[in-house]
Design an enzyme around this catalytic site. Sequence first.
Site, PDB file in Angstrom:
ATOM      1  N   HIS A  57      20.155  22.140  20.358  1.00  0.00           N
ATOM      2  CA  HIS A  57      19.358  21.736  19.188  1.00  0.00           C
ATOM      3  C   HIS A  57      18.240  22.747  18.867  1.00  0.00           C
ATOM      4  CE1 HIS A  57      21.458  18.011  18.849  1.00  0.00           C
ATOM      5  NE2 HIS A  57      20.994  17.509  19.976  1.00  0.00           N
ATOM      6  N   ASP A  96      27.854  13.568  26.383  1.00  0.00           N
ATOM      7  CA  ASP A  96      27.383  12.354  25.716  1.00  0.00           C
ATOM      8  C   ASP A  96      28.393  11.814  24.698  1.00  0.00           C
ATOM      9  OD1 ASP A  96      26.817  14.654  24.308  1.00  0.00           O
ATOM     10  OD2 ASP A  96      24.660  14.283  24.188  1.00  0.00           O
ATOM     11  N   ASP A 106      29.312  18.675  22.819  1.00  0.00           N
ATOM     12  CA  ASP A 106      28.257  17.656  22.934  1.00  0.00           C
ATOM     13  C   ASP A 106      28.377  16.699  21.733  1.00  0.00           C
ATOM     14  OD1 ASP A 106      25.151  17.485  24.263  1.00  0.00           O
ATOM     15  OD2 ASP A 106      25.378  16.661  22.237  1.00  0.00           O
ATOM     16  N   HIS A 143      26.287  15.384  19.880  1.00  0.00           N
ATOM     17  CA  HIS A 143      25.351  15.655  18.783  1.00  0.00           C
ATOM     18  C   HIS A 143      25.660  17.010  18.143  1.00  0.00           C
ATOM     19  CE1 HIS A 143      23.218  12.923  21.653  1.00  0.00           C
ATOM     20  NE2 HIS A 143      23.191  12.224  20.529  1.00  0.00           N
TER      21      HIS A 143
HETATM   22 ZN    ZN Z   1      23.815  15.565  22.871  1.00  0.00          ZN
END
Ligand code: ZN
Length: 371
Positions: free
Chosen positions: A145, A270, A182, A184
């Site tokens: 991120h 995740d 991931d 996200h």
């Molecule tokens: Zn994540």
Amino acid sequence: MSNKIGYVWNTLYSWMDTGSGPVFAANFEAKLQPISHHMAHPDTKRRFNELVCTSGQMDLLTSIKAIAATDEDILRVHTPAVLDNLKRISGLAGGGDVGDGITHVGNGALNIAYLSAGGAIELTKQVVSREVSTGYALINPPGHHATRNQSMGFCLFNNTSVAAAYAKDVLGLKRVAIVDWDVHHGNGTQDIWWEDSSVLTISLHQNLCFPSDSGFTSERGEGEGFGYNLNIPLPPGGGNAAYHYAFEKVVIPALKKYQPELIIIGSGFDASIMDPLGRMMVTADGFKTMAKMAVDCAEEVCGGRIAFIQEGGYSPQYLPFCGVAVVQALTQCDTIGDSLIGLVGGMGGDILLEHEKQIVDEVEKLLVDLH
Ligand code: ZN
């Protein structure tokens, strides 16, 4: 060529102090109670390492020592503002938030972030030089991120990008691919390589999860980088079938078309069926299949040069099994199975649904602009 499988872990990765809040900082007025385990508490990754050690996998791995990344390494992909901010907060007695309200870091976090990025670099260096054939860097804090200009979302330095930039600038590689599974969106990685065709970025993620304003198929890079950023925003509920279909239709064909000299996997867990911060249904075996597909593809396109670098993952119960499953895909020797499969199997994630297929088929059409 060596057939050693590299493995990075450092005890200090489990010393990341993520604060006493549940996700946001504990707050009296907001009734956010303090809790011993923030969502991004490092115990989840410590438990992964302990399962690597107790499962017998460690005997099959070659330990690689993480060496702290330098400011020069970090500044290849980040502005000085990212570094200065972390230096300031890391120097405070109680630490502080890096700027987004969910990323508390404690005193000394800078040193651990250097070691995390440095672990990614060391594995990459040894994979490229063939001192090891492949490897897994179980590093912490995660990175995907973190944009060029800002740490966010539990991520301080963008570790996969730091490693890719090192591979390009120091090791002389011309083409690197980063595949991020991931749950996200890898918004930071996308941002860093937005106008650059020398790093292909592919993110498989849950649509509208985090950040909820990015990760769409329409985000494809600009200028020289147009066509070299692929987002696969899967609908919530996707499991092994959706992810494997995305690999077959988009990820593997994209890698074969792009012909990178090195593949880096941003390996977050995740998207697992037990994760509290995602709503997907991938099992340990599902991650293992993706890892095998990626390894086989690396054999075909870049002499087997593939490095797995840890991103997120928040289920202390299940992440260790997912992680070891991927490690077993590298060692090609199963010493343990998924002890929770009796609970998490058979919930429907092995069936490809039409709305999952549709989005993958839509992204497949974008490969036309990849050269
Ligand atoms: Zn994540």
